[in-house]
Write a protein that holds these residues in place. Structure first.
Motif, short mmCIF file in Angstrom:
data_model
loop_
_atom_site.label_atom_id
_atom_site.label_comp_id
_atom_site.label_asym_id
_atom_site.label_seq_id
_atom_site.Cartn_x
_atom_site.Cartn_y
_atom_site.Cartn_z
N GLU A 1 0.83 -1.21 0.00
CA GLU A 1 0.00 0.00 0.00
C GLU A 1 0.87 1.26 0.00
OE1 GLU A 1 -2.39 -0.64 3.43
OE2 GLU A 1 -3.80 -2.01 2.42
N ILE A 2 1.96 1.22 0.79
CA ILE A 2 2.86 2.39 0.82
C ILE A 2 3.58 2.53 -0.51
CG2 ILE A 2 4.86 3.43 1.95
CD1 ILE A 2 4.02 2.04 4.53
N ALA A 3 3.95 1.37 -1.12
CA ALA A 3 4.62 1.41 -2.42
C ALA A 3 3.73 2.07 -3.46
CB ALA A 3 5.00 0.00 -2.86
N GLN A 4 2.45 1.82 -3.38
CA GLN A 4 1.50 2.44 -4.31
C GLN A 4 1.46 3.96 -4.11
OE1 GLN A 4 -1.98 0.16 -3.35
NE2 GLN A 4 -1.64 -1.32 -5.00
N ILE B 1 3.99 5.75 -2.94
CA ILE B 1 5.28 6.27 -3.44
C ILE B 1 5.23 6.40 -4.95
CG2 ILE B 1 7.74 5.75 -3.68
CD1 ILE B 1 7.59 4.39 -0.91
N ALA B 2 4.68 5.38 -5.63
CA ALA B 2 4.58 5.41 -7.09
C ALA B 2 3.70 6.55 -7.56
CB ALA B 2 4.03 4.08 -7.59
N GLY B 3 2.68 6.91 -6.75
CA GLY B 3 1.78 7.99 -7.13
C GLY B 3 2.22 9.35 -6.61
N SER B 4 3.43 9.42 -6.04
CA SER B 4 4.00 10.68 -5.52
C SER B 4 3.11 11.32 -4.47
CB SER B 4 4.24 11.67 -6.67
OG SER B 4 5.13 11.12 -7.62
N VAL B 5 2.43 10.49 -3.66
CA VAL B 5 1.58 11.03 -2.59
C VAL B 5 2.05 10.56 -1.22
CG1 VAL B 5 -0.47 11.29 -4.04
CG2 VAL B 5 -0.05 9.11 -2.89
N ALA B 6 3.19 9.89 -1.17
CA ALA B 6 3.68 9.37 0.11
C ALA B 6 4.33 10.47 0.93
CB ALA B 6 4.68 8.24 -0.14
N THR B 7 4.11 10.45 2.24
CA THR B 7 4.74 11.40 3.16
C THR B 7 6.08 10.83 3.60
OG1 THR B 7 3.74 10.37 5.11
CG2 THR B 7 2.44 12.08 3.97
N GLU B 8 6.87 11.68 4.29
CA GLU B 8 8.14 11.20 4.83
C GLU B 8 7.92 10.11 5.85
OE1 GLU B 8 11.21 11.85 3.87
OE2 GLU B 8 10.30 13.00 2.23
N ASP C 1 5.48 7.95 5.73
CA ASP C 1 5.20 6.73 4.95
C ASP C 1 6.50 6.08 4.50
OD1 ASP C 1 2.43 6.91 5.10
OD2 ASP C 1 2.29 8.16 3.30
N LYS C 2 7.44 6.89 4.03
CA LYS C 2 8.70 6.35 3.53
C LYS C 2 9.51 5.70 4.65
CE LYS C 2 8.90 9.73 -0.25
NZ LYS C 2 9.58 10.91 -0.80
N ALA C 3 9.47 6.36 5.83
CA ALA C 3 10.19 5.79 6.97
C ALA C 3 9.57 4.44 7.37
CB ALA C 3 10.13 6.76 8.16
N ARG C 4 8.23 4.40 7.32
CA ARG C 4 7.54 3.15 7.65
C ARG C 4 7.87 2.07 6.63
NH1 ARG C 4 5.85 -0.41 11.29
NH2 ARG C 4 3.91 -1.47 10.69
N TYR C 5 8.02 2.44 5.36
CA TYR C 5 8.35 1.50 4.30
C TYR C 5 9.71 0.86 4.57
CZ TYR C 5 8.80 -0.36 -0.45
OH TYR C 5 8.95 -1.19 -1.54
N ARG C 6 10.68 1.70 4.99
CA ARG C 6 12.02 1.17 5.30
C ARG C 6 11.96 0.26 6.53
NH1 ARG C 6 13.31 6.54 3.69
NH2 ARG C 6 13.21 7.24 5.86
N GLU C 7 11.16 0.67 7.51
CA GLU C 7 11.02 -0.14 8.73
C GLU C 7 10.43 -1.51 8.42
OE1 GLU C 7 8.39 -0.07 12.87
OE2 GLU C 7 8.56 1.75 11.66
#
Length: 655
Positions: A627-630, A632-639, A641-647
């Protein structure tokens, strides 16, 4: 007054061996992990009665009878709950432990005991009154009944007076006396006028009395028939704490042995039909107390025998009653059960028909009674012209709810095929119209998921039929590219993965066998279990929710070390008795059928449950990451979200 503690019952069931208890009454043979024999509760030609030593539980795959050693003694020997426990305790050399009960417990038992004693005393008094009333005796003789039959069914007579039962129980002006008689439905109390005494009088007056008995012989209500002309011709007891029309069949206590011997039960419309037929050589008759046939009536009868014959008058009222019985029976029918409908000429009831034409003629019409499928076709096509499109459409419309109510058994398939032929349509078209279309052929992905699921659960093709799964929930491969596209599909256009569809049932199977494991689940694991069940179907979600709440009712009694006593063999039987009182009892029976042959032990069950939760947690981590990858791909992810993606990536790396 003292109550038998649950800890003693659990200990008792752990000490006795149900194989020995049942084996005293049923010839059992070893069959795999269990023992098998002919069911003592219904007639059968091949053994379907299974007794599990490891689970201390019996189950009949034919009639559905099941329970613990206590339940078996109650059902087979007609013992009460306490009597069965005491009998079992004596065989184990134990003294029955008692503990003080709450005031509410005492009050409820006292009420039940008081009502039971009142009904029994009233029945005895009515019987005595019959002996001394020439008019009532002559009436019964005129109906062809002998004293032997009157005694067998405990027939009596309520005198034509307003306070007849005062002789037995005392003055109705005594509020305590009146309270119990009112609760038992023996008295009627009028509205009290200001300054005047309340009027209390007998409900039954100048009537032949038919005691209504429970399957164990306890008098729980009465039916009264007027001797001369008048209305109502029949008068029943009202609903009471002991008596419920929808759960009671008149004559079953007296007919049980005859039903097993004759291998069918004949369901009539009235008390007099039952008693008269017993006099005329048909002691396997029962009646439904002047109310529509209910699902509980049908279940009760199908536990006694594989064949039920409903006898109705041939008039419009009889046809309506028969149609209601059809609607009740269809959801409960199975391929090894038989339901038939007998319609007598409008001028006859069963009693008069036998007297007019003889017992052999009545036996013949019973054998020729209309099958459930034949009556089905009669009901759905009546008044519809099958030679016209409109008539065929009306027939389909009438058939749809009836077919939809049936379980997916061979009989339903046969009825569908026959109806399709009669209405000049295809089987597939009719199945689709009724909402019974089977799931589409699986894609390569769903085949792989199914194979993976079977490997994880170790059940092979046994899981291919599942009563808890919904229809049409499978989707085609989520990563399939659009037609003509060679583009590689990434997580940006992938649908979130779903939990493997077998995990919900895997958890249900473990928890139903070891309820204390379900009781110990924390809020997070309960949420995961409910979500997995919800993804399977609404029915599975409701079942999981109820099962977890049932686990919360289990008492964990410390045993040796840290192992709860409720983890013993007797715990399974106790918990199944508890589940049989749930609104989901039929689904629990399906689930129980699947675990009866299981030899799963506590250590393995705990490991299986923990493994299922780990798989679910991993699935949810991947779903969140997708869901977070989607985003990021749509350029709507927050910082964040990105931190959570790495976690999440780190967590998955070490999973």
């Amino acid at each position: 007054m003292a109550l038998i503690p649950q800890s003693f019952i659990a200990d008792l069931l752990n000490r006795v061996d149900i194989v020995d208890v049942v084996g005293q009454h049923v010839k059992l043979k070893k069959a795999g992990a269990n023992f098998q024999g002919f069911c003592p509760f219904h007639s059968e030609k091949s053994p379907s009665f299974s007794v599990s030593h490891t689970k201390q539980f019996y189950h009949c795959f034919g009639c559905g009878a099941h329970g613990s050693a206590i339940s078996f003694l109650m059902e087979y020997s007609g013992l009460g709950y306490v009597d069965a426990i005491e009998d079992l305790a004596r065989s184990a050399g134990l003294d029955v432990a008692r503990e003080e009960r709450t005031a509410n417990d005492v009050a409820r038992q006292q009420q039940a005991m008081a009502l039971s004693e009142v009904m029994s005393s009233a029945a005895d008094w009515y019987r005595q009154q019959l002996k001394g009333n020439t008019r009532a005796v002559e009436y019964l003789k005129g109906r062809g009944l002998t004293g032997e039959i009157a005694k067998r069914y405990a027939l009596g007579y309520a005198p034509d007076g307003w306070q007849g039962l005062e002789v037995v129980f005392g003055s109705y002006s005594n509020d305590e006396v009146a309270k119990t008689l009112l609760e038992g439905g023996l008295l009627i109390q009028g509205e009290q006028s200001e300054g005047a005494n309340v009027k209390r009088y007998d409900r039954f007056r100048d009537r032949i009395m038919f005691p209504i008995r429970s399957p164990k012989g306890q008098t729980i209500g009465f039916g009264g028939r007027i001797l001369d002309q008048g209305e109502p011709k029949y008068l029943n007891s009202p609903e009471t704490p002991l008596f419920s029309k929808g759960n009671t069949v008149y004559g079953l206590f007296e007919a049980r042995q005859a039903i097993r011997a004759q291998e069918y039960v004949l369901v009539c419309e009235g008390y007099m039909d039952v008693v008269a037929l017993a006099q005329l050589g048909f002691p396997n008759a029962v009646a439904t107390l002047g109310t529509a046939c209910t699902a509980n009536h049908v279940r009760m009868l199908l536990r006694q025998t594989d064949k039920v014959v409903f006898s109705f008058d041939g008039d419009a009222a009889g046809q309506r009653a028969a149609q209601r019985a059809l609607e009740t029976c269809l959801p409960l029918i199975s391929d090894d059960k038989e339901v038939r409908f007998l319609f007598l000429p409008t001028e006859h009831d069963p009693d008069s028909y036998v007297r007019a034409y003889g017992a052999p003629a009545f036996e013949k019409v019973i054998k020729e009674a209309m099958s459930i499928s034949r009556f089905f076709f009669k009901v759905v096509s009546e008044d519809h012209e099958l030679t016209t499109p409109e008539g065929r459409a009306h027939t389909h419309h009438a058939a749809k709810p009836l077919l939809f109510s049936m379980p997916p058994i061979a009989l339903r398939t046969q009825i569908l095929r026959e109806l399709a032929i009669r209405t000049n349509t295809t089987h597939a078209e009719l199945e689709a119209f009724c909402g019974l279309t089977v799931a589409p052929a699986p894609t390569r992905q769903t085949q792989y998921q199914s194979m993976q699921a079977r490997t994880q659960s170790g059940q092979g093709s046994q899981n291919s039929q599942n009563n808890f799964s919904g229809n049409g929930n499978r989707q085609s491969a989520p990563w399939q590219a659009s037609k003509g596209s060679a583009k590689r599909v990434t997580t940006q256009n992938m649908e979130p993965p779903k939990a493997p569809t077998d995990l919900a049932e895997q958890m249900l199977r473990v928890i139903i066998q070891f309820p204390h494991l379900g009781k110990a689940l924390d809020a997070n694991k309960r949420a995961l279990a409910l979500k997995a069940a919800e993804q399977r179907s609404e029915k599975a979600h409701a079942l999981m929710k109820d099962l977890l709440s049932q686990c919360d009712l289990v008492e964990l009694i410390p045993g040796e070390g840290n192992t709860p006593a409720t983890a013993g063999a007797g715990a399974f039987a106790m918990f199944q008795d508890q589940l049989s009182r749930s609104e989901f009892a039929p689904l629990y029976e399906v689930l129980r059928n699947r675990v009866m042959g299981s030899d799963l032990e506590l250590e393995g069950a705990a490991a299986d449950l923990e493994g299922a939760f780990k798989k679910l947690e991993l699935t949810h981590l991947k779903q969140e990451m997708t869901e977070i990858a989607q985003k990021i791909a749509g350029s709507v992810a927050t910082e964040q979200d990105k931190a959570r993606y790495r976690e999440l990536g780190e967590k998955l790396k070490f999973s």
